[in-house]
Design an enzyme around this catalytic site. Structure first.
Site, PDB file in Angstrom:
ATOM      1  N   LYS A   1      -7.950  -2.275 -16.605  1.00  0.00           N
ATOM      2  CA  LYS A   1      -9.336  -2.146 -17.049  1.00  0.00           C
ATOM      3  C   LYS A   1      -9.786  -3.422 -17.757  1.00  0.00           C
ATOM      4  CE  LYS A   1      -9.456   2.253 -15.949  1.00  0.00           C
ATOM      5  NZ  LYS A   1     -10.020   2.652 -14.706  1.00  0.00           N
TER       6      LYS A   1
ATOM      7  N   SER B   1     -11.309   1.510  -9.365  1.00  0.00           N
ATOM      8  CA  SER B   1     -12.044   1.384 -10.628  1.00  0.00           C
ATOM      9  C   SER B   1     -12.417  -0.052 -10.997  1.00  0.00           C
ATOM     10  CB  SER B   1     -11.247   2.010 -11.774  1.00  0.00           C
ATOM     11  OG  SER B   1     -10.108   1.252 -12.072  1.00  0.00           O
TER      12      SER B   1
END
Length: 146
Positions: free
Chosen positions: A83, A40
């Protein structure tokens, strides 16, 4: 003889507890080494990259847009996710996927952040589970070790 053995045992236990407390405080408040997994955050952070996460920023509310953070997963509290902070409380963010024709926007509520992976096509992030409470932030990545 027994008195010496008991004395050494209790002394050893005392040192173990002291050093355990020091290690706990260091990892909880200062930071630690984290191994990131998953695609990700590619190309910024590759699968199995080792990074240093500092924890002081979250305690002093110094997280800013663009920071990469380690967060307790809203879907699975036993795991952490890595993230990028896209929006802070009060910011207007795009809540739709990049492939969507019509774009939708929302405001980040108070006490929350909006997180997205750098690899937007292969990331489960705030576009899926919504804004993340600030309290779930574990630390901010400040150094890529390996």
């Amino acid at each position: 003889m027994l008195r010496d053995v008991l004395g050494k045992t209790f002394r050893f236990l005392g040192y173990t507890v002291q050093y355990g407390c020091i290690a706990h405080c260091a990892f909880e408040y200062l930071g630690g080494i984290v191994v990131c997994s998953g695609p990700s955050m590619e190309p910024t952070i590759q699968n199995s990259d080792v990074v240093f996460s500092e924890n002081l920023s979250r305690h002093f509310y110094c997280i800013r847009k663009g920071d990469i953070v380690i967060v307790k997963s809203p879907n699975d509290p036993k795991s952490n996710i890595c993230k990028r902070v896209i929006g802070l409380e009060g910011d207007k963010v795009c809540t739709s996927n990049p492939s969507d024709f019509l774009k939708s926007h929302s405001y980040v509520p108070k006490g929350h952040v909006w997180l997205e992976g750098d690899n937007l096509r292969n990331s489960t992030d705030s576009r899926c589970y919504g804004p993340v409470p600030y309290g779930l932030i574990r630390g901010r990545i400040c150094l890529k070790v390996y």
